[in-house]
Motif scaffolding. Structure first.
Motif, PDB file in Angstrom:
ATOM      1  N   LYS A   3      -7.557   5.175  20.506  1.00 12.27           N
ATOM      2  CA  LYS A   3      -8.730   5.485  19.705  1.00 12.27           C
ATOM      3  C   LYS A   3      -8.329   5.755  18.248  1.00 12.27           C
ATOM      4  CE  LYS A   3     -11.675   7.400  23.356  1.00 12.27           C
ATOM      5  NZ  LYS A   3     -12.412   8.604  23.808  1.00 12.27           N
ATOM      6  N   VAL A   4      -7.215   6.463  18.076  1.00 16.82           N
ATOM      7  CA  VAL A   4      -6.757   6.771  16.721  1.00 16.82           C
ATOM      8  C   VAL A   4      -6.344   5.498  15.990  1.00 16.82           C
ATOM      9  CG1 VAL A   4      -4.992   7.950  15.369  1.00 16.82           C
ATOM     10  CG2 VAL A   4      -6.043   9.100  17.331  1.00 16.82           C
ATOM     11  N   MET A   5      -5.603   4.622  16.686  1.00 14.76           N
ATOM     12  CA  MET A   5      -5.109   3.404  16.057  1.00 14.76           C
ATOM     13  C   MET A   5      -6.226   2.416  15.736  1.00 14.76           C
ATOM     14  SD  MET A   5      -1.992   4.017  15.610  1.00 14.76           S
ATOM     15  CE  MET A   5      -1.526   2.409  15.008  1.00 14.76           C
ATOM     16  N   SER A   6      -7.335   2.537  16.443  1.00  6.00           N
ATOM     17  CA  SER A   6      -8.468   1.643  16.184  1.00  6.00           C
ATOM     18  C   SER A   6      -9.422   2.217  15.146  1.00  6.00           C
ATOM     19  CB  SER A   6      -9.226   1.378  17.492  1.00  6.00           C
ATOM     20  OG  SER A   6      -9.742   2.591  18.026  1.00  6.00           O
ATOM     21  N   ASN A   7      -9.196   3.461  14.743  1.00  5.16           N
ATOM     22  CA  ASN A   7     -10.051   4.109  13.756  1.00  5.16           C
ATOM     23  C   ASN A   7      -9.437   3.913  12.357  1.00  5.16           C
ATOM     24  OD1 ASN A   7     -11.406   5.952  12.053  1.00  5.16           O
ATOM     25  ND2 ASN A   7     -11.924   7.249  13.810  1.00  5.16           N
ATOM     26  N   LYS A   8     -10.049   3.063  11.554  1.00  2.73           N
ATOM     27  CA  LYS A   8      -9.495   2.739  10.235  1.00  2.73           C
ATOM     28  C   LYS A   8      -9.481   3.953   9.311  1.00  2.73           C
ATOM     29  CE  LYS A   8     -10.800  -2.133  10.423  1.00  2.73           C
ATOM     30  NZ  LYS A   8     -11.544  -3.239   9.757  1.00  2.73           N
ATOM     31  N   LEU A   9     -10.462   4.833   9.470  1.00  2.00           N
ATOM     32  CA  LEU A   9     -10.496   6.030   8.633  1.00  2.00           C
ATOM     33  C   LEU A   9      -9.301   6.934   8.925  1.00  2.00           C
ATOM     34  CD1 LEU A   9     -11.879   7.827   6.570  1.00  2.00           C
ATOM     35  CD2 LEU A   9     -13.258   8.794   8.437  1.00  2.00           C
ATOM     36  N   MET A  10      -8.970   7.106  10.218  1.00  2.00           N
ATOM     37  CA  MET A  10      -7.836   7.940  10.591  1.00  2.00           C
ATOM     38  C   MET A  10      -6.519   7.321  10.104  1.00  2.00           C
ATOM     39  SD  MET A  10      -8.971  10.636  11.970  1.00  2.00           S
ATOM     40  CE  MET A  10      -7.421  11.266  12.603  1.00  2.00           C
ATOM     41  N   ILE A  11      -6.420   6.004  10.202  1.00  2.96           N
ATOM     42  CA  ILE A  11      -5.213   5.323   9.711  1.00  2.96           C
ATOM     43  C   ILE A  11      -5.047   5.557   8.217  1.00  2.96           C
ATOM     44  CG2 ILE A  11      -4.142   3.072   9.348  1.00  2.96           C
ATOM     45  CD1 ILE A  11      -5.457   2.146  11.935  1.00  2.96           C
ATOM     46  N   ALA A  12      -6.159   5.447   7.490  1.00  7.17           N
ATOM     47  CA  ALA A  12      -6.114   5.662   6.043  1.00  7.17           C
ATOM     48  C   ALA A  12      -5.703   7.098   5.707  1.00  7.17           C
ATOM     49  CB  ALA A  12      -7.473   5.337   5.431  1.00  7.17           C
ATOM     50  N   LEU A  13      -6.225   8.060   6.460  1.00  7.89           N
ATOM     51  CA  LEU A  13      -5.897   9.463   6.206  1.00  7.89           C
ATOM     52  C   LEU A  13      -4.420   9.753   6.486  1.00  7.89           C
ATOM     53  CD1 LEU A  13      -9.052  11.271   7.656  1.00  7.89           C
ATOM     54  CD2 LEU A  13      -8.410  11.014   5.248  1.00  7.89           C
ATOM     55  N   TYR A  14      -3.896   9.144   7.553  1.00  3.86           N
ATOM     56  CA  TYR A  14      -2.487   9.369   7.893  1.00  3.86           C
ATOM     57  C   TYR A  14      -1.545   8.746   6.856  1.00  3.86           C
ATOM     58  CZ  TYR A  14      -3.442  11.346  12.512  1.00  3.86           C
ATOM     59  OH  TYR A  14      -3.850  12.161  13.530  1.00  3.86           O
ATOM     60  N   THR A  15      -1.906   7.585   6.329  1.00  2.00           N
ATOM     61  CA  THR A  15      -1.024   6.881   5.388  1.00  2.00           C
ATOM     62  C   THR A  15      -1.235   7.310   3.940  1.00  2.00           C
ATOM     63  OG1 THR A  15      -2.628   5.063   5.232  1.00  2.00           O
ATOM     64  CG2 THR A  15      -0.848   4.850   6.858  1.00  2.00           C
ATOM     65  N   LEU A  16      -2.351   7.992   3.659  1.00  4.89           N
ATOM     66  CA  LEU A  16      -2.667   8.362   2.281  1.00  4.89           C
ATOM     67  C   LEU A  16      -1.595   9.230   1.621  1.00  4.89           C
ATOM     68  CD1 LEU A  16      -4.660   8.194  -0.037  1.00  4.89           C
ATOM     69  CD2 LEU A  16      -5.847  10.197   0.918  1.00  4.89           C
ATOM     70  N   PRO A  17      -1.065  10.285   2.276  1.00  4.92           N
ATOM     71  CA  PRO A  17      -0.018  11.098   1.617  1.00  4.92           C
ATOM     72  C   PRO A  17       1.211  10.286   1.219  1.00  4.92           C
ATOM     73  CG  PRO A  17      -0.905  12.248   3.520  1.00  4.92           C
ATOM     74  CD  PRO A  17      -1.452  10.865   3.581  1.00  4.92           C
ATOM     75  N   ALA A  18       1.644   9.399   2.127  1.00  7.08           N
ATOM     76  CA  ALA A  18       2.816   8.573   1.812  1.00  7.08           C
ATOM     77  C   ALA A  18       2.517   7.612   0.671  1.00  7.08           C
ATOM     78  CB  ALA A  18       3.253   7.796   3.052  1.00  7.08           C
ATOM     79  N   LEU A  19       1.328   7.014   0.679  1.00  3.40           N
ATOM     80  CA  LEU A  19       0.951   6.090  -0.385  1.00  3.40           C
ATOM     81  C   LEU A  19       0.859   6.807  -1.730  1.00  3.40           C
ATOM     82  CD1 LEU A  19      -1.786   3.958   1.438  1.00  3.40           C
ATOM     83  CD2 LEU A  19       0.558   3.283   0.878  1.00  3.40           C
ATOM     84  N   LEU A  20       0.342   8.027  -1.718  1.00  2.00           N
ATOM     85  CA  LEU A  20       0.263   8.802  -2.958  1.00  2.00           C
ATOM     86  C   LEU A  20       1.650   9.111  -3.509  1.00  2.00           C
ATOM     87  CD1 LEU A  20      -2.636  11.318  -2.158  1.00  2.00           C
ATOM     88  CD2 LEU A  20      -2.681   9.407  -3.783  1.00  2.00           C
ATOM     89  N   LEU A  21       2.559   9.504  -2.629  1.00  2.00           N
ATOM     90  CA  LEU A  21       3.927   9.800  -3.063  1.00  2.00           C
ATOM     91  C   LEU A  21       4.604   8.560  -3.632  1.00  2.00           C
ATOM     92  CD1 LEU A  21       5.309  12.173  -0.280  1.00  2.00           C
ATOM     93  CD2 LEU A  21       4.940  12.726  -2.688  1.00  2.00           C
ATOM     94  N   ILE A  22       4.443   7.437  -2.943  1.00  2.25           N
ATOM     95  CA  ILE A  22       5.040   6.186  -3.424  1.00  2.25           C
ATOM     96  C   ILE A  22       4.461   5.807  -4.782  1.00  2.25           C
ATOM     97  CG2 ILE A  22       5.226   3.706  -2.986  1.00  2.25           C
ATOM     98  CD1 ILE A  22       5.329   4.366  -0.005  1.00  2.25           C
ATOM     99  N   GLY A  23       3.140   5.960  -4.900  1.00  2.86           N
ATOM    100  CA  GLY A  23       2.494   5.610  -6.158  1.00  2.86           C
ATOM    101  C   GLY A  23       2.938   6.495  -7.303  1.00  2.86           C
ATOM    102  N   VAL A  24       2.991   7.827  -7.058  1.00  4.76           N
ATOM    103  CA  VAL A  24       3.344   8.770  -8.119  1.00  4.76           C
ATOM    104  C   VAL A  24       4.819   8.687  -8.494  1.00  4.76           C
ATOM    105  CG1 VAL A  24       3.547  11.234  -8.660  1.00  4.76           C
ATOM    106  CG2 VAL A  24       1.480  10.366  -7.545  1.00  4.76           C
TER     107      VAL A  24
END
Length: 292
Positions: A3-24
């Motif tokens: 259910k978590v892996m099929s939920n795009k919102l949850m995937i985005a929330l989990y990857t957002l911190p890493a993406l922010l760090l990479i971006g900054v």
């Protein structure tokens, strides 16, 4: 989990911190470096847009290309040294007596900071009372070169501590890859009468070739952007004989306060590194990777 892996919102929330760090920490500084390279700026006052003048000047700068040549020479030496590291790893992985102790000894340089290593080798190269010249004196060499003061030898003198510093890192990678090879393959080869050299060259080396290719990329890319130990030992001297691209960029940006030109050099260093990385990956690409 499904259910978590099929939920795009949850995937985005989990990857957002890493993406922010990479971006900054990575992408935003890269973009700003390219942007600053378009400016005439001392790093403190007002910026003046000058377009591609810094980049054109860098391409025409003989000192930049001389430092680039030194960086590429270091990359060549680093790549060739991988053969030595691989040979040591093959010996350590062959279950010789004392292999565990030797493996720990090779890791010691990795535990030291680059500044500490630089200071250690400055003492070793000291022309008056350094251990290297003392050893050469015992062999009858009375007039050894000034290792860090002679433009003809300083670059090679610096390469030795750099290669020594990273020896344990590559030996550990190769050792782990070699220990991952099933013992049944080695035993079968021995039963068939294969010598130790044939086992190493025809069995072990092909099976870890993927790891070898990765280390080639790491060695070359790391050499192109190397800075700290060289800057501490010689500062790029004498007369620019040991200058590399990263130290040249540092001098321009932070010593000469030409931040715009230094940023342009840094961005060109990034582009050169990316091009070299792509070329290496293409040259070492293999459609049929061995599996075990």
């Amino acid at each position: 989990m499904n259910k978590v892996m099929s939920n795009k919102l949850m995937i985005a929330l989990y990857t957002l911190p890493a993406l922010l760090l990479i971006g900054v920490l990575i992408y935003i500084p890269l973009i700003l470096t390219g942007y600053y390279g378009l400016m005439d700026w001392d790093g403190i006052g007002d910026m003046t847009f000058i377009g591609l003048e810094n980049y054109i000047a860098a391409i025409q700068d003989a000192k930049f290309w001389e430092s680039a040549g030194h960086s590429f020479l270091l990359a060549v030496f680093s790549t060739l040294s991988l053969v030595i590291y691989l040979a040591i790893s093959l010996i350590l992985a062959s279950k010789i007596k004392g292999a565990d102790l030797l493996r720990k000894i090779y890791l010691v340089p990795m535990l030291l900071s680059s500044v500490a290593i630089a200071q250690l080798w400055i003492k070793i190269y000291n022309p008056a009372n350094g251990i290297l010249n003392s050893l050469l004196g015992w062999f009858g060499i009375d007039n050894p070169p000034a290792w860090l003061g002679d433009p003809s030898v300083v670059l090679y003198a610096i390469f030795i501590p750099i290669l020594w510093q990273y020896a344990g890192f590559y030996i550990l990678i190769y050792y782990a890859a070699l220990k991952n090879i099933p013992d049944s393959l080695i035993e079968a080869a021995k039963i068939d009468g294969a010598s130790a050299f044939e086992i190493a060259y025809k069995i072990k080396l092909p099976l870890i070739m993927g790891v070898v290719k990765v280390t080639i990329v790491l060695a070359i890319v790391g050499s192109l952007k190397y800075f700290d130990l060289i800057y501490v030992m010689t500062g790029g001297g004498p007369s620019g004989a040991s200058e590399v691209m990263a130290s040249y960029m540092y001098k321009l940006a932070f010593a000469s306060y030409d931040f715009g030109y230094g940023s342009a050099i840094g961005f060109l260093l990034l582009i050169i590194t990316l091009i070299v990385t792509v070329l290496i990956r293409k040259l070492t690409a293999d459609k049929d990777e061995l599996q075990y």
